[in-house]
Scaffold this motif. Structure first.
Motif, PDB file in Angstrom:
ATOM      1  N   ARG A 182       0.832  -1.195   0.000  1.00 54.53           N
ATOM      2  CA  ARG A 182       0.000   0.000   0.000  1.00 54.53           C
ATOM      3  C   ARG A 182       0.871   1.251   0.000  1.00 54.53           C
ATOM      4  NH1 ARG A 182      -5.263   1.779   1.750  1.00 54.53           N
ATOM      5  NH2 ARG A 182      -5.145   3.787   2.818  1.00 54.53           N
ATOM      6  N   LEU A 183       0.563   2.152  -0.912  1.00 55.79           N
ATOM      7  CA  LEU A 183       1.285   3.428  -0.986  1.00 55.79           C
ATOM      8  C   LEU A 183       0.348   4.574  -0.645  1.00 55.79           C
ATOM      9  CD1 LEU A 183       3.641   5.345  -1.882  1.00 55.79           C
ATOM     10  CD2 LEU A 183       2.623   5.278  -4.161  1.00 55.79           C
ATOM     11  N   GLU A 184       0.787   5.453   0.270  1.00 57.46           N
ATOM     12  CA  GLU A 184       0.047   6.677   0.556  1.00 57.46           C
ATOM     13  C   GLU A 184       0.938   7.857   0.206  1.00 57.46           C
ATOM     14  OE1 GLU A 184      -1.126   6.532   4.648  1.00 57.46           O
ATOM     15  OE2 GLU A 184      -2.299   4.685   4.370  1.00 57.46           O
ATOM     16  N   ALA A 185       0.473   8.673  -0.723  1.00 58.31           N
ATOM     17  CA  ALA A 185       1.273   9.826  -1.146  1.00 58.31           C
ATOM     18  C   ALA A 185       0.564  11.113  -0.752  1.00 58.31           C
ATOM     19  CB  ALA A 185       1.503   9.780  -2.657  1.00 58.31           C
ATOM     20  N   GLU A 186       1.300  11.976  -0.035  1.00 56.58           N
ATOM     21  CA  GLU A 186       0.779  13.294   0.327  1.00 56.58           C
ATOM     22  C   GLU A 186       0.573  14.116  -0.940  1.00 56.58           C
ATOM     23  OE1 GLU A 186       2.394  16.344   3.563  1.00 56.58           O
ATOM     24  OE2 GLU A 186       3.717  14.625   3.325  1.00 56.58           O
ATOM     25  N   GLY A 187      -0.445  14.918  -0.965  1.00 57.04           N
ATOM     26  CA  GLY A 187      -0.621  15.821  -2.097  1.00 57.04           C
ATOM     27  C   GLY A 187       0.414  16.939  -2.049  1.00 57.04           C
ATOM     28  N   GLY A 188       0.635  17.592  -3.176  1.00 56.34           N
ATOM     29  CA  GLY A 188       1.631  18.661  -3.193  1.00 56.34           C
ATOM     30  C   GLY A 188       1.490  19.507  -4.443  1.00 56.34           C
ATOM     31  N   GLU A 189       2.400  20.460  -4.584  1.00 61.27           N
ATOM     32  CA  GLU A 189       2.348  21.311  -5.765  1.00 61.27           C
ATOM     33  C   GLU A 189       3.674  21.220  -6.517  1.00 61.27           C
ATOM     34  OE1 GLU A 189       4.783  22.758  -3.143  1.00 61.27           O
ATOM     35  OE2 GLU A 189       2.698  22.473  -2.562  1.00 61.27           O
ATOM     36  N   LEU A 190       3.593  21.370  -7.829  1.00 68.18           N
ATOM     37  CA  LEU A 190       4.793  21.373  -8.660  1.00 68.18           C
ATOM     38  C   LEU A 190       4.889  22.731  -9.337  1.00 68.18           C
ATOM     39  CD1 LEU A 190       4.347  17.861 -10.332  1.00 68.18           C
ATOM     40  CD2 LEU A 190       5.882  18.446  -8.434  1.00 68.18           C
ATOM     41  N   TYR A 191       6.113  23.262  -9.391  1.00 69.12           N
ATOM     42  CA  TYR A 191       6.312  24.569  -9.988  1.00 69.12           C
ATOM     43  C   TYR A 191       6.841  24.460 -11.408  1.00 69.12           C
ATOM     44  CZ  TYR A 191       5.577  26.652  -5.437  1.00 69.12           C
ATOM     45  OH  TYR A 191       5.020  27.052  -4.257  1.00 69.12           O
ATOM     46  N   ILE A 192       6.530  25.474 -12.184  1.00 76.47           N
ATOM     47  CA  ILE A 192       7.028  25.516 -13.555  1.00 76.47           C
ATOM     48  C   ILE A 192       8.533  25.772 -13.538  1.00 76.47           C
ATOM     49  CG2 ILE A 192       7.003  26.935 -15.662  1.00 76.47           C
ATOM     50  CD1 ILE A 192       3.974  27.160 -15.278  1.00 76.47           C
ATOM     51  N   GLY A 193       9.271  24.992 -14.295  1.00 82.87           N
ATOM     52  CA  GLY A 193      10.710  25.191 -14.425  1.00 82.87           C
ATOM     53  C   GLY A 193      11.543  24.411 -13.426  1.00 82.87           C
ATOM     54  N   GLU A 194      10.898  23.684 -12.516  1.00 86.04           N
ATOM     55  CA  GLU A 194      11.703  23.001 -11.493  1.00 86.04           C
ATOM     56  C   GLU A 194      11.923  21.516 -11.801  1.00 86.04           C
ATOM     57  OE1 GLU A 194      10.230  22.633  -7.503  1.00 86.04           O
ATOM     58  OE2 GLU A 194       8.249  21.986  -8.118  1.00 86.04           O
ATOM     59  N   VAL A 195      12.962  20.973 -11.158  1.00 84.99           N
ATOM     60  CA  VAL A 195      13.252  19.551 -11.226  1.00 84.99           C
ATOM     61  C   VAL A 195      13.123  18.990  -9.811  1.00 84.99           C
ATOM     62  CG1 VAL A 195      14.964  17.796 -11.816  1.00 84.99           C
ATOM     63  CG2 VAL A 195      14.882  19.922 -13.119  1.00 84.99           C
ATOM     64  N   VAL A 196      12.249  18.009  -9.654  1.00 86.40           N
ATOM     65  CA  VAL A 196      12.027  17.421  -8.331  1.00 86.40           C
ATOM     66  C   VAL A 196      12.607  16.009  -8.322  1.00 86.40           C
ATOM     67  CG1 VAL A 196      10.301  16.713  -6.635  1.00 86.40           C
ATOM     68  CG2 VAL A 196       9.946  18.792  -7.990  1.00 86.40           C
ATOM     69  N   GLY A 197      13.533  15.748  -7.406  1.00 86.57           N
ATOM     70  CA  GLY A 197      14.097  14.413  -7.259  1.00 86.57           C
ATOM     71  C   GLY A 197      13.187  13.545  -6.408  1.00 86.57           C
ATOM     72  N   ILE A 198      13.114  12.253  -6.736  1.00 84.38           N
ATOM     73  CA  ILE A 198      12.330  11.307  -5.942  1.00 84.38           C
ATOM     74  C   ILE A 198      13.296  10.278  -5.376  1.00 84.38           C
ATOM     75  CG2 ILE A 198      10.556   9.513  -6.028  1.00 84.38           C
ATOM     76  CD1 ILE A 198       9.110  11.097  -8.111  1.00 84.38           C
ATOM     77  N   VAL A 199      13.373  10.212  -4.037  1.00 85.80           N
ATOM     78  CA  VAL A 199      14.346   9.315  -3.415  1.00 85.80           C
ATOM     79  C   VAL A 199      13.674   8.384  -2.410  1.00 85.80           C
ATOM     80  CG1 VAL A 199      16.350  10.817  -3.718  1.00 85.80           C
ATOM     81  CG2 VAL A 199      14.905  11.101  -1.698  1.00 85.80           C
ATOM     82  N   GLY A 200      14.275   7.226  -2.210  1.00 90.44           N
ATOM     83  CA  GLY A 200      13.754   6.258  -1.259  1.00 90.44           C
ATOM     84  C   GLY A 200      14.217   4.871  -1.634  1.00 90.44           C
TER      85      GLY A 200
END
Ligand code: ADP
Ligand code: ADP
Ligand code: MG
Length: 537
Positions: free
Chosen positions: A301-319
């Protein structure tokens, strides 16, 4: 020999000047008349991990084939005997090694680079395969060390990349050999597993074995090696092994592009980590706010918090592996439907999956021009993406004939050529060398900034995560059971949270700014943990 040679390199038209003189004397092997040429070899030292750092296509595997006795080097002539090789290396540390190899006193074991190919070569249950490999009677110990208890009864065909990697390493460890070679042991592993493997490889050397390891994750190479060789040259044309160097020096010289003892500059620019311009994401324009999402597979089971993404950004996903990163990305890509929550945006998404399948029959150029022929002609895309990733050199190749690293670069480019608002790339660094990882990171950052798009990147290489990301989404939980994804957070907060969950602290090298893992229990490690500063100090 050539005093001043100028050679063109696939990446950024790099020029190499002042190559060492009298290279010809050190010519070890040449594949055919106009084929690749290898100069010099790495040392093999009892009780030491010798690390090898260098671009793809510069002869690392060729050197290993020679040292493991699979390939008799022709000494760039018509040599046909090991006795001549021993003569050629007289006075060199390798003389004794080759004598022992010739007399059958040295048994080499190789963990191959492409673990994905293993299920094509061997069949059956993991337990049976490892039992067969077990000459040392250490089955239980090795299975436990590599955390393979849960996959012993699985068929080798049904393993993930990370599981295959650990089975392959286990099989090598179980053999009784004198010379162990690990070709890219970190591919598909998460950071905790990488450090675990690094420790196991160190222990092997400490027990008196000769260990050679090729590794492109600089933090891991650094952690694992006693000494390193830098390999430089022109990929596909020739490669030269440097003198052995201390690990820290060797990596820093590699990043600087200049080998001090040899007085060779092999890259006209330095790679520096501290210069990344810090984006102030929160001040930009929001691309999208996504809701909290749940995916329930029953056993996971995965629970992901909601969030916002900005224009022009790079978001890393780690784990860690098995925590739901791919599942999360697939939900955003619209490939998987969430159990709770809904992605009802009108955004267009371009997605590069973790495992790349090829059934495309045609050339690289055909494949890419079908996606967007005009971008292949645009000077912007040439200079920001295609040339830095060495893509034009691959245009005429058949997609089915590409090596793992070539295929990865083509898949990344295919993803980035598509018009989209949001780019999702799952583990883009797999099979890439250090310069390619940095070239990919740079290309992603510049395309997102200049085209005002957004990217989410799943990545395990700490150096790359650091170089690439403006913010981080951190996954925590219990791999294979449940995962929790944070909303995007700042680099410092995100890195601290991520590394605390793994129990590893990093410091920055004062000269190059690159991240270095602290040895567990060292003064720095304890002090940083006390302060809760796992990364930036
Ligand atoms: P690396 O391990 O550093 O990526 P390799 O040793 O695998 O490099 O290959 C170095 C170069 O030698 C590559 O350009 C490769 O195409 C070439 N090469 C490797 N094996 C052969 C072979 N059997 N015949 C001809 N060329 C080869
Ligand atoms: P990560 O990308 O973090 O390694 P994944 O999202 O690939 O993790 O997988 C998380 C967990 O979900 C794993 O235990 C995996 O076996 C399980 N899983 C993934 N896809 C499915 C599926 N289609 N059905 C059942 N379980 C799945
Ligand atoms: Mg994954």
């Amino acid at each position: 020999g050539c005093g001043i040679c100028v050679h063109k390199c696939p990446f950024n038209a790099i020029t190499i000047v002042n190559l060492p003189e009298q290279l010809d004397e050190d010519c070890v092997h040449r594949y055919g008349i106009n084929g690749f040429v290898l100069y010099r070899l790495p040392v093999v030292k009892e009780g030491m991990v010798v690390g090898i750092l260098g671009p793809n296509g510069t002869g690392k595997t060729t050197a290993v084939k020679i040292l493991s006795g699979q390939l008799l080097p022709n000494l760039c002539g018509d040599n046909d005997s090991w006795d001549n090789v021993i003569k050629a290396f007289r006075g060199n540390e390798l003389q004794t090694y080759f004598e022992r190899l010739k007399n059958g006193e040295i048994r080499p074991v190789v963990k191959p680079q492409y673990v994905d190919l293993i299920p094509k070569a061997v069949k059956g249950k993991v337990r049976d395969l490892l039992r067969k490999a077990d000459e040392s009677g250490r089955f239980d110990e090795v299975v436990k060390e590599l955390e393979l208890e849960n996959v012993l009864d699985r068929d080798i065909r049904h393993l993930s990349g990370g599981e295959l990697q650990r089975v392959a390493i286990a099989a090598a460890l179980l053999r009784n050999a004198e010379f162990y070679f690990f070709d890219e042991p970190s591919s598909y592993l998460d950071i905790r597993q990488r450090l675990r493997i690094a420790k196991i490889i160190r222990k092997l050397a400490e027990s008196g074995k000769n260990v050679l390891a090729v590794e492109h994750d600089l933090a891991i190479l650094d952690y694992m090696s006693d000494i390193i060789h830098v390999v430089y040259g022109k990929p596909g044309a020739y490669g030269i092994f440097s003198q052995p160097k201390s690990t820290r020096n060797g990596i820093n010289e590699f990043l600087r592009g200049y080998l001090r003892d040899e007085n060779v500059r092999f890259r006209p620019y330095e790679i520096n980590f501290s210069k990344k311009s810090e984006r102030k994401s929160q001040e930009g324009e929001i691309l999208v706010e996504y809701p909290s999402l749940v995916k329930d597979y029953g056993s996971f089971r995965l629970e992901a918090e909601g969030g916002e993404l900005y224009i022009g950004e790079v978001v890393g996903i780690v784990g860690p592996n098995g925590i739901g990163k791919t599942t999360f990305v697939k939900m955003l890509a619209g490939v998987e439907k969430p159990t709770e929550g809904e992605i009802d945006w009108s955004l267009t998404v371009s997605y590069k999956p973790q495992y790349i399948k090829t059934d495309y029959d045609g050339t690289v150029y055909e494949l890419l021009s079908k996606i967007d022929a005009s971008k292949l002609m645009s000077s912007f895309y040439k200079s920001e993406l295609l040339n830095p990733l060495g893509i034009p050199e691959l245009y005429d190749k058949n997609v089915n004939d590409l090596s793992g690293g070539e295929l990865q670069r083509v898949a990344i480019v295919a993803c980035l050529l598509r018009d989209a608002d949001l780019y999702l790339l799952d583990e883009p660094s797999a099979h890439l060398d250090v310069e390619q990882r940095l070239a990919v990171s740079k290309a992603i950052r510049s395309l997102m900034a200049k085209n005002e798009k957004t990217a989410l990147i799943v990545e395990h290489d700490v150096m790359m995560v650091d170089y690439l990301s403006d913010r981080l989404i951190v996954f925590e939980g219990q791999p294979g059971k449940f995962g929790r994804a944070s909303k995007p957070m700042g680099m410092r907060e995100g890195m601290n949270r991520f590394l605390a969950s793994v129990g590893i602290t990093f410091r920055r090298d004062p000269d190059t700014g690159r991240p270095r893992a602290n040895k567990e229990g060292s003064v720095k490690d304890r002090e940083q943990k006390e302060r809760g500063e796992y990364y930036y100090t």
